[in-house]
Design a protein around this motif. Structure first.
Motif, mmCIF file in Angstrom:
data_model
loop_
_atom_site.group_PDB
_atom_site.id
_atom_site.type_symbol
_atom_site.label_atom_id
_atom_site.label_comp_id
_atom_site.label_asym_id
_atom_site.label_seq_id
_atom_site.Cartn_x
_atom_site.Cartn_y
_atom_site.Cartn_z
ATOM 1 N N MET A 167 36.693 39.675 36.427
ATOM 2 C CA MET A 167 37.612 40.641 35.811
ATOM 3 C C MET A 167 38.097 41.625 36.876
ATOM 4 N N THR A 168 39.403 41.830 36.915
ATOM 5 C CA THR A 168 39.947 42.787 37.854
ATOM 6 C C THR A 168 39.780 44.194 37.303
ATOM 7 N N PRO A 169 39.682 45.168 38.193
ATOM 8 C CA PRO A 169 39.514 46.520 37.698
ATOM 9 C C PRO A 169 40.735 46.993 36.925
ATOM 10 N N SER A 170 40.483 47.890 35.991
ATOM 11 C CA SER A 170 41.576 48.381 35.167
ATOM 12 C C SER A 170 42.555 49.181 36.000
ATOM 13 N N ILE A 171 43.852 49.045 35.685
ATOM 14 C CA ILE A 171 44.822 49.881 36.373
ATOM 15 C C ILE A 171 45.036 51.164 35.582
ATOM 16 N N ARG A 172 44.362 51.291 34.438
ATOM 17 C CA ARG A 172 44.553 52.481 33.630
ATOM 18 C C ARG A 172 43.361 53.396 33.794
ATOM 19 N N ASP A 190 42.382 40.915 31.434
ATOM 20 C CA ASP A 190 42.851 40.572 32.783
ATOM 21 C C ASP A 190 43.007 41.809 33.665
ATOM 22 N N VAL A 191 43.219 42.975 33.035
ATOM 23 C CA VAL A 191 43.343 44.213 33.818
ATOM 24 C C VAL A 191 42.264 45.210 33.393
ATOM 25 N N GLY A 192 41.193 44.693 32.800
ATOM 26 C CA GLY A 192 40.083 45.556 32.422
ATOM 27 C C GLY A 192 40.392 46.478 31.265
#
Lengths: 67, 438
Positions: free
Chosen positions: B1-6, B198-200
């Protein structure tokens, strides 16, 4: 057979050419500008949508990188 | 899982929604824009309106039949792949229309390839994608995305018309194709992610983690109570038949009006310009209607709104037939306008709530197929009965009467029993081992 072309936009169908022609005449009468000016004005509005979405995305990324 | 962009910013789902809005804006707008090409292309290429109508009819049929298959591909490969590929093909085909010199070339490019590609960047896939990103605000998100199609017709079609006047139809096809390839495609390819995980993120951006599970995971809290492994098994349950049957009627009652409304109004003594204006008003009101119902549907039961919309549209038909002259024409335009596209977003939202996300693309595609079949049937019926009876009252009355059935079908869906929204609300909290007293 012309009727086959006059479908209201509901699920990606062509719009009514008679209606569109009538709308163009009304807009021309109201604004009194030429087609080129209308292309530029409408084009700017259309381009502004993806640009706005991309700007929001980039601001998010920028904020993320600053944290 | 990629780290969240939020972190402190907005929920990434809203960015997805922006990309979806513009996808439908361009896809629907470019396709609906064909209407403005009819006269210049017919004059230039010496085509009859019958030839154009043939191309349009084939396109409608191909588009309708391809929807379930594209929905299936969406379920397997996700929204980013399907929508990106569809926009690539759609943009390329739109560019290629610049080189149209024969009817068969036009039928191959527009009616077949472009019609299939449009289905991949349509409500079927966009609704499926948005349903993964939104749960509590699903109705609002899907409605806003749907409004993109209406806005595209509202802005892109006049844009195409003016560009034809300024530079000709060949340049206009090129410009529309370039806009799809340079504006919509990069937006989708860069921004769209298939799943919040996909974006945490979690659906709606809620703080509660859903773990690493995809929204489409059958064990996800977002799975529908009637979710099945195979989409075919969904048709062993009643809600999908109720929704599809009602959507069939939706197609019947929108298509017949689209084809026969202006001639009917002229028959009633209304001037062609007033009839066209009323028709245009109806088109504009659908943007307001679809957004308003989306907002309300997240607070109330969706079936009540869906049933209500069909009932209101039925009343509009009664008014159209019984009210004299322009009162009926304008009354219908105002009342029916609000219900025009709202049924699409409500049907998709309710399908996602009940059947989950695993086969949502396929089920949406099947519903859309039913919708388009209803439309084709009603247009044929309208023309046939007009030729036999010399008036539209009987075909309009038949179409209006079917709305009563659609309304009953929607109202009778057991939403509280089958919708994940109510299951989640009413479900007891997850069992937690408690220490025994004493």
């Amino acid at each position: 057979m012309v009727m086959l072309l006059s479908i209201l936009a509901h699920h990606s169908e062509p719009a009514d050419p008679v209606l569109l022609e009538w709308i163009i005449h009304q807009v021309d009468a109201l604004l009194g500008v030429g087609p080129v000016a209308m292309v530029v004005a409408l084009g700017l509005i259309i381009v502004a949508i993806p640009v706005a979405v991309m700007v929001v995305f980039l601001l998010q990324r920028l904020r993320q990188s600053e944290e | 899982m990629t780290p969240s962009i939020r972190r402190n910013g907005i929920f990434y789902g809203w960015i997805i929604l922006g990309a979806c809005f513009f996808t439908l804006f361009m896809a629907a707008g470019a396709r609906n824009g064909l209407g403005v090409f009819v006269v210049p292309m017919s004059n230039d290429l010496e085509w009859s309106r019958t030839s154009f109508s043939l191309a349009v009819s084939i396109g409608l049929l191909v588009n309708a039949l391809s929807q379930p298959f594209l929905g299936r591909i969406f379920d397997r490969f996700g929204g980013r792949a399907v929508i990106s590929a569809s926009l690539l093909i759609l943009g390329t085909c739109t560019l290629l229309l610049n080189y149209t010199h024969s009817l068969w070339y036009f039928i191959l490019i527009y009616s077949i390839v472009m019609s299939i590609a449009t289905g991949g960047a349509s409500m079927v896939t966009i609704h499926g994608l948005l349903a993964r990103w939104f749960w509590r605000k699903r109705g609002l998100a899907i409605s806003l995305g749907t409004a993109g199609g209406s806005a595209g017709s509202f802005l892109l079609v006049p844009f195409a018309n003016y560009l034809i006047l300024a530079a000709g139809w060949r340049v206009t096809w090129t410009a529309l194709g370039a806009m799809i390839l340079l504006l919509a495609l990069p937006l989708v390819f860069i921004l769209i992610k298939d799943d919040p995980s996909d974006v945490g993120e979690t659906p709606d951006g809620d703080p509660e983690p859903v773990g690493d599970r995809k929204s489409s995971d059958p064990k996800s809290p977002l799975s529908g109570p009637l979710e099945t492994e195979s989409w075919r098994d969904s048709y062993r349950t009643s809600p999908i038949w109720q929704m599809s049957g009602a959507y069939f009627v939706c197609g019947m009652t929108t298509a017949i009006i689209s084809f026969h409304y202006v001639p009917f109004a002229i028959d009633r003594g209304v001037s062609p310009s007033s009839a066209a204006l009323a028709f245009g008003l109806m088109t504009g009101l659908n943007i307001l209607g679809v957004i308003a119902t989306g907002v309300v549907s997240d607070r109330l039961g969706r079936k009540y709104l869906l049933g209500g919309i069909y009932a209101v549209r039925g009343l509009a038909y009664v008014m159209l037939i019984l009210a004299p002259g322009s009162i009926g024409i304008w009354g219908f335009a105002i009342i029916a306008g609000f219900s025009w596209v709202a049924s699409a977003s409500l049907t998709s939202s309710l399908t996602a709530d009940i059947y989950g996300l695993r086969n949502l693309g396929t089920l949406n595609g099947m519903s859309t197929l039913a919708h388009q079949m209803g439309g084709a049937l009603s247009v044929f019926m309208g023309g046939l009965l007009y030729d036999l009876l010399g008036a539209y009252d009987v075909p309009f009355a038949i179409a209006g009467a079917t709305l009563a059935g659609a309304s009953v079908a929607a109202f009778s869906i057991k939403e509280k029993k089958y919708s994940a929204r109510y299951q989640a609300t009413e479900a007891p909290p997850a069992p937690t081992p408690l220490p025994h007293a004493g």
